[in-house]
Motif scaffolding. Sequence first.
Motif, PDB file in Angstrom:
ATOM      1  N   LEU A 121      41.670  20.561  48.205  1.00 31.27           N
ATOM      2  CA  LEU A 121      40.127  22.308  47.694  1.00 31.27           C
ATOM      3  C   LEU A 121      41.606  23.228  48.352  1.00 31.27           C
ATOM      4  O   LEU A 121      41.739  23.707  49.687  1.00 31.27           O
ATOM      5  CB  LEU A 121      39.024  22.222  48.849  1.00 31.27           C
ATOM      6  CG  LEU A 121      38.130  23.140  47.904  1.00 31.27           C
ATOM      7  CD1 LEU A 121      38.113  23.251  46.432  1.00 31.27           C
ATOM      8  CD2 LEU A 121      36.691  23.632  48.870  1.00 31.27           C
ATOM      9  N   HIS A 122      41.900  24.279  47.353  1.00 36.38           N
ATOM     10  CA  HIS A 122      42.578  25.132  47.760  1.00 36.38           C
ATOM     11  C   HIS A 122      41.930  26.240  47.202  1.00 36.38           C
ATOM     12  O   HIS A 122      41.139  26.065  45.971  1.00 36.38           O
ATOM     13  CB  HIS A 122      43.912  25.128  47.330  1.00 36.38           C
ATOM     14  CG  HIS A 122      45.117  24.269  48.454  1.00 36.38           C
ATOM     15  ND1 HIS A 122      46.141  23.883  47.841  1.00 36.38           N
ATOM     16  CD2 HIS A 122      45.018  23.460  49.054  1.00 36.38           C
ATOM     17  CE1 HIS A 122      46.913  23.193  49.022  1.00 36.38           C
ATOM     18  NE2 HIS A 122      45.375  22.805  49.250  1.00 36.38           N
ATOM     19  N   THR A 123      41.998  27.505  48.072  1.00 39.41           N
ATOM     20  CA  THR A 123      41.005  28.656  47.054  1.00 39.41           C
ATOM     21  C   THR A 123      42.475  29.783  47.186  1.00 39.41           C
ATOM     22  O   THR A 123      43.251  29.837  47.403  1.00 39.41           O
ATOM     23  CB  THR A 123      40.076  29.314  47.554  1.00 39.41           C
ATOM     24  OG1 THR A 123      40.412  29.359  48.966  1.00 39.41           O
ATOM     25  CG2 THR A 123      39.181  28.717  47.613  1.00 39.41           C
ATOM     26  N   GLY A 124      42.187  30.972  46.064  1.00 39.55           N
ATOM     27  CA  GLY A 124      43.646  32.157  46.514  1.00 39.55           C
ATOM     28  C   GLY A 124      42.597  33.383  45.390  1.00 39.55           C
ATOM     29  O   GLY A 124      41.612  33.472  44.580  1.00 39.55           O
ATOM     30  N   ILE A 125      43.766  34.663  45.511  1.00 39.49           N
ATOM     31  CA  ILE A 125      43.334  35.415  44.941  1.00 39.49           C
ATOM     32  C   ILE A 125      45.133  35.399  44.135  1.00 39.49           C
ATOM     33  O   ILE A 125      45.441  35.004  43.741  1.00 39.49           O
ATOM     34  CB  ILE A 125      42.916  36.809  45.662  1.00 39.49           C
ATOM     35  CG1 ILE A 125      44.545  36.761  46.475  1.00 39.49           C
ATOM     36  CG2 ILE A 125      41.648  36.581  46.671  1.00 39.49           C
ATOM     37  CD1 ILE A 125      43.903  38.261  47.244  1.00 39.49           C
ATOM     38  N   CYS A 126      44.603  36.419  42.815  1.00 42.56           N
ATOM     39  CA  CYS A 126      45.420  36.512  41.798  1.00 42.56           C
ATOM     40  C   CYS A 126      44.924  38.099  40.910  1.00 42.56           C
ATOM     41  O   CYS A 126      44.113  38.439  41.060  1.00 42.56           O
ATOM     42  CB  CYS A 126      45.594  35.530  41.021  1.00 42.56           C
ATOM     43  SG  CYS A 126      46.646  35.448  39.524  1.00 42.56           S
ATOM     44  N   ARG A 127      46.417  38.581  40.715  1.00 42.14           N
ATOM     45  CA  ARG A 127      46.001  39.696  39.759  1.00 42.14           C
ATOM     46  C   ARG A 127      46.696  39.157  38.490  1.00 42.14           C
ATOM     47  O   ARG A 127      48.548  39.096  39.199  1.00 42.14           O
ATOM     48  CB  ARG A 127      46.356  41.210  40.181  1.00 42.14           C
ATOM     49  CG  ARG A 127      47.095  42.404  39.494  1.00 42.14           C
ATOM     50  CD  ARG A 127      46.416  43.327  40.203  1.00 42.14           C
ATOM     51  NE  ARG A 127      46.560  44.569  39.193  1.00 42.14           N
ATOM     52  CZ  ARG A 127      45.673  45.411  38.168  1.00 42.14           C
ATOM     53  NH1 ARG A 127      44.535  45.103  38.371  1.00 42.14           N
ATOM     54  NH2 ARG A 127      46.448  46.237  37.482  1.00 42.14           N
ATOM     55  N   SER A 128      46.251  39.753  37.190  1.00 39.52           N
ATOM     56  CA  SER A 128      47.568  38.960  36.096  1.00 39.52           C
ATOM     57  C   SER A 128      47.437  40.192  35.902  1.00 39.52           C
ATOM     58  O   SER A 128      46.344  41.202  35.254  1.00 39.52           O
ATOM     59  CB  SER A 128      45.906  37.953  36.032  1.00 39.52           C
ATOM     60  OG  SER A 128      46.274  36.518  35.892  1.00 39.52           O
ATOM     61  N   VAL A 129      48.685  40.511  34.773  1.00 39.89           N
ATOM     62  CA  VAL A 129      48.687  42.020  34.093  1.00 39.89           C
ATOM     63  C   VAL A 129      48.982  41.126  32.335  1.00 39.89           C
ATOM     64  O   VAL A 129      50.305  40.432  32.939  1.00 39.89           O
ATOM     65  CB  VAL A 129      50.046  42.712  34.768  1.00 39.89           C
ATOM     66  CG1 VAL A 129      50.824  43.747  33.932  1.00 39.89           C
ATOM     67  CG2 VAL A 129      49.311  42.864  35.701  1.00 39.89           C
ATOM     68  N   PRO A 130      48.375  41.979  31.335  1.00 39.28           N
ATOM     69  CA  PRO A 130      48.900  41.169  30.438  1.00 39.28           C
ATOM     70  C   PRO A 130      50.313  41.550  28.939  1.00 39.28           C
ATOM     71  O   PRO A 130      50.219  42.803  29.567  1.00 39.28           O
ATOM     72  CB  PRO A 130      47.618  41.359  29.770  1.00 39.28           C
ATOM     73  CG  PRO A 130      46.991  42.585  30.213  1.00 39.28           C
ATOM     74  CD  PRO A 130      47.286  42.200  31.363  1.00 39.28           C
TER      75      PRO A 130
END
Length: 111
Positions: free
Chosen positions: A71-80
């Motif tokens: 099980l892995h977790t994370g944070i992300c910022r996505s720019v369209p």
Amino acid sequence: MNYHGKIFRPVDNTENGEVSGETVFYYKQTGNIVTAEYAGGSIIAGHLIAIADEDGCLDMRYHQVNAKGELHTGICRSVPEILPDGRLRLRETWRWTSGDGSQGTSVVEEV
């Protein structure tokens, strides 16, 4: 920007990432809340939740189980970005919040 009903696949990912071109993301959106379920390649099951800002950028949290049963977790910022053919591309900067805490970048495109 509306993500509801859109399907994405990765086209690029740094080496420390787990998703691949075999991973498929199914997005839903209600108001400014965006969710997705994803699987494929080395990912058995994954989910994300994000808040979209007025420009469609996503502040995201995700969790996934890989083929090793981890099980892995994370944070992300996505720019369209809108591609010339009208599809969406998301340029992503992410960091694991489990495991080694490393960072990476990926690009996913609408199918």
